[in-house]
Design an enzyme around this catalytic site. Structure first.
Site, short mmCIF file in Angstrom:
data_model
loop_
_atom_site.label_atom_id
_atom_site.label_comp_id
_atom_site.label_asym_id
_atom_site.label_seq_id
_atom_site.Cartn_x
_atom_site.Cartn_y
_atom_site.Cartn_z
N LYS A 12 0.45 -1.37 0.34
CA LYS A 12 0.10 0.12 -0.16
C LYS A 12 0.70 1.20 -0.08
CE LYS A 12 -4.05 -1.91 1.78
NZ LYS A 12 -5.06 -2.04 2.79
N TYR A 52 -12.35 -1.13 -4.19
CA TYR A 52 -12.85 -1.78 -3.43
C TYR A 52 -14.36 -1.94 -2.87
CZ TYR A 52 -8.46 -1.68 -0.60
OH TYR A 52 -7.34 -1.59 0.15
N ASN A 115 -2.06 0.09 6.90
CA ASN A 115 -1.93 -1.47 7.21
C ASN A 115 -0.46 -1.55 6.42
OD1 ASN A 115 -3.48 -1.43 5.40
ND2 ASN A 115 -4.90 -3.21 6.68
N HIS A 118 -2.74 -5.75 1.79
CA HIS A 118 -3.53 -5.93 1.35
C HIS A 118 -3.68 -7.55 0.71
CE1 HIS A 118 -7.76 -7.13 -0.09
NE2 HIS A 118 -6.90 -7.45 -2.07
N GLU A 129 -9.56 -10.73 -7.70
CA GLU A 129 -8.46 -8.91 -7.57
C GLU A 129 -7.59 -9.22 -9.07
OE1 GLU A 129 -9.82 -8.65 -3.47
OE2 GLU A 129 -8.08 -8.95 -3.61
P1 CMP Z 1 -7.96 -4.53 3.21
O1 CMP Z 1 -7.36 -6.62 2.98
O2 CMP Z 1 -7.07 -3.51 2.42
O3 CMP Z 1 -9.22 -4.30 3.04
C1 CMP Z 1 -10.01 -3.15 3.28
C2 CMP Z 1 -9.30 -2.81 3.74
O4 CMP Z 1 -10.34 -1.23 5.35
C3 CMP Z 1 -8.19 -2.54 4.51
O5 CMP Z 1 -7.66 -3.41 4.74
C4 CMP Z 1 -8.07 -2.05 6.11
O6 CMP Z 1 -6.68 -1.45 5.05
C5 CMP Z 1 -9.56 -0.69 5.73
N1 CMP Z 1 -10.18 -0.72 6.71
C6 CMP Z 1 -10.99 -2.11 7.53
N2 CMP Z 1 -11.60 -1.46 8.55
C7 CMP Z 1 -10.49 -0.51 8.51
C8 CMP Z 1 -11.51 0.55 9.00
N3 CMP Z 1 -12.76 0.78 10.62
N4 CMP Z 1 -11.67 2.17 9.32
C9 CMP Z 1 -10.26 2.16 8.29
N5 CMP Z 1 -9.86 1.52 7.49
C10 CMP Z 1 -10.80 -0.32 7.32
#
Ligand code: CMP
Length: 146
Positions: A12, A52, A115, A118, A129
């Site tokens: 990311k 998303y 984070n 993904h 995906e």
């Molecule tokens: P990812 O695995 O990319 O899939 C969806 C993403 O949404 C997740 O990782 C997080 O980065 C983001 N995400 C999930 N829950 C939250 C939340 N409560 N607030 C902000 N971002 C979120």
């Protein structure tokens, strides 16, 4: 029984900006997962929203799209036995604050949104995906077909 799978991963924008893309890709290779396609790209708003779309009703959707378009990502296709679960184990829990040291999210992420990575959560989502980012000629063919 071992099952050869393909999975999809994203390094990311927080991780590419911090110069951690190479370290994250190294963890994939050190774990024995084979990288069979990869590209660095800067997502448009439309591309991030489309990727998303399943989260479009969530309160964090707008912020997530803003974050995912703030800088380049690395999109990766990996292959190996049980690749989906192995990549998820390498990343650790979604929330970096809960991810142990030694996991990608624990070492390179901060919080639930930024984070670092993904990963697909199931074979069906992996196929969707992968196809969202790569066409067939961009993915290394299986060895036996060469
Ligand atoms: P990812 O695995 O990319 O899939 C969806 C993403 O949404 C997740 O990782 C997080 O980065 C983001 N995400 C999930 N829950 C939250 C939340 N409560 N607030 C902000 N971002 C979120």
């Amino acid at each position: 029984m071992a099952t050869t799978q393909r999975t999809f991963g994203i390094v990311k924008p927080d991780a590419t900006a911090a110069g951690n893309a190479g370290k994250i890709l190294a963890r994939i290779e050190e774990n024995g997962l084979k990288i069979i396609a990869m590209k660095l790209m800067h997502l448009s708003e439309a591309q991030a929203k489309g990727f998303y779309a399943v989260h479009k009703e969530r309160p964090f959707f707008g912020e997530l799209v803003t974050f995912m378009t703030e800088g380049p990502i690395v999109a990766v296709v990996m292959e190996g036995d049980n690749a989906i679960q192995r990549w998820r184990d390498l990343m650790g829990p979604t929330n970096s604050d809960e991810a142990p040291a030694g996991t990608i999210r624990g070492d390179f992420g901060s919080g639930i949104e930024r984070n670092a990575s993904h990963g697909s959560d199931a074979p069906e989502t992996a196929a969707l995906e992968i196809a969202y980012f790569f066409n067939a000629t961009e993915i290394q063919a299986p060895t036996e077909a060469l």
